[in-house]
Scaffold this active site. Structure first.
Site, short mmCIF file in Angstrom:
data_model
loop_
_atom_site.label_atom_id
_atom_site.label_comp_id
_atom_site.label_asym_id
_atom_site.label_seq_id
_atom_site.Cartn_x
_atom_site.Cartn_y
_atom_site.Cartn_z
N LYS A 151 0.89 -1.17 0.00
CA LYS A 151 0.00 0.00 0.00
C LYS A 151 0.93 1.22 0.00
CE LYS A 151 -4.25 1.57 2.24
NZ LYS A 151 -5.07 1.76 1.05
C1 LIG Z 1 -6.37 0.63 -4.23
C2 LIG Z 1 -7.10 -0.07 -3.13
N1 LIG Z 1 -7.55 -1.33 -3.34
C3 LIG Z 1 -8.21 -1.99 -2.40
C4 LIG Z 1 -8.47 -1.42 -1.17
C5 LIG Z 1 -9.21 -2.19 -0.12
O1 LIG Z 1 -8.35 -2.57 0.90
P1 LIG Z 1 -8.86 -2.79 2.39
O2 LIG Z 1 -10.07 -3.66 2.29
O3 LIG Z 1 -7.73 -3.46 3.06
O4 LIG Z 1 -9.20 -1.45 2.93
C6 LIG Z 1 -8.02 -0.12 -0.90
C7 LIG Z 1 -8.27 0.52 0.38
O5 LIG Z 1 -7.44 0.51 1.24
C8 LIG Z 1 -7.31 0.56 -1.91
O6 LIG Z 1 -6.87 1.81 -1.70
#
Ligand SMILES: Cc1ncc(COP(=O)(O)O)c(C=O)c1O
Length: 282
Positions: A151
């Site tokens: 991330k």
């Molecule tokens: C690009 C992206 N994909 C997927 C997600 C979903 O991830 P999560 O369920 O861990 O929040 C997020 C959010 O954090 C995101 O920014």
């Protein structure tokens, strides 16, 4: 968030939000060398906090950032930041970034810093009506080209461009394909499809394997739905009955339309959404 209010945790200290500043030569600002998390607390309990901080440290490791804090210390710091700001239902944003000591691509001469901000975030999607998505102009990159499992702040430049363009065109958000042309995710959420009462979701090959996504897969299996994690071509949309997106901020949001194709706001989305909301509010 109103950035002039409350306190932000920075490297172990609370700083008044309006004083929480970085230098213009901050390495991360120039070279994208930062990773972050998005978490949410419900009635004072942070949903899957341990998993979020394990992912934060994994993302840091992928970007060659060595934070000064452990998962446990991030857990404690998040709870302390919520308490300091008197918030129980909040969006939580930890960030790890490189400081301004040395502006060159080689980054190990710059400090590794951490901050945690919390706020009472208004969530923009209308969760009852079904949102609209368009196809994004940009693709999720090959994992050999970009650190797609992290991330990482730098990767969000793709999402930012796509989301702005989607809004300009009158859509709520965009859905990205990956570099191979398979459906991937939206700009800040993962995506699911219901086909003949079965649940399908793209394999997280070139995008973030969301914690909400993993939770929904578990819930769906427990409820007895067949779940398929696989490569999905855009042409398959013809056979899709329901679509929904998942993410910490979004939770579970039905999709009513991708470009001109409409989907029903169906029972399976509703069932999984209710189960998710029950779980996070436990
Ligand atoms: C690009 C992206 N994909 C997927 C997600 C979903 O991830 P999560 O369920 O861990 O929040 C997020 C959010 O954090 C995101 O920014």
């Amino acid at each position: 968030m109103n950035s002039s209010e409350g306190f932000i945790w920075i490297n172990g200290e609370f700083v008044a939000s309006k004083e929480a500043k970085v230098h213009v030569l901050t390495h991360s600002l120039h070279y994208g060398s930062a990773v972050f998390e998005g978490e949410r607390s419900y009635n004072g309990k942070v949903f899957k906090m341990q998993e979020h901080h394990e992912r934060l440290l994994k993302s840091a490791e992928i970007l060659d950032l060595t934070p000064k804090y452990t998962v446990r210390e991030f857990n404690d710091a998040v709870l302390a930041t919520l308490a300091k700001n008197n918030l129980t239902n909040a969006y939580i944003r930890p960030l790890i970034w490189r400081g301004s000591e040395n502006l060159e691509v080689f980054s190990r001469n710059s400090s590794v810093n951490a901050m945690i901000a919390v706020w009472n975030r208004p969530f923009h999607f209308d969760k009852e009506k079904g949102i609209s998505l368009c196809w994004a102009d940009w693709a999720r990159p090959d994992p050999r080209t970009a650190p797609t499992a992290a991330k990482a702040s730098g990767l969000y430049m793709i999402g930012v461009i796509c989301k702005n363009k989607a809004r300009d065109k009158g859509f709520d958000d965009a859905v990205l394909k990956d570099y191979r042309g398979y459906m991937a995710e939206s700009t800040g959420s993962n995506i699911f499809f219901v086909i003949q009462d079965e649940v399908h979701t793209p394999a997280p090959h070139a995008f973030l394997n969301g914690i909400t996504r993993q939770t929904i897969i578990e819930i769906a299996k427990q409820k007895g739905y067949k779940v398929y994690v696989r490569n999905m071509a855009p042409e398959e949309l013809e056979n899709v009955d329901e679509v929904f997106i998942t993410g910490t901020a979004a939770e579970v949001v039905p999709v009513g339309r991708i470009e001109n194709q409409t989907f029903k706001l169906g029972e399976i989305t509703k069932d999984l959404r209710e189960a998710y909301l029950k779980l996070v509010n436990q």
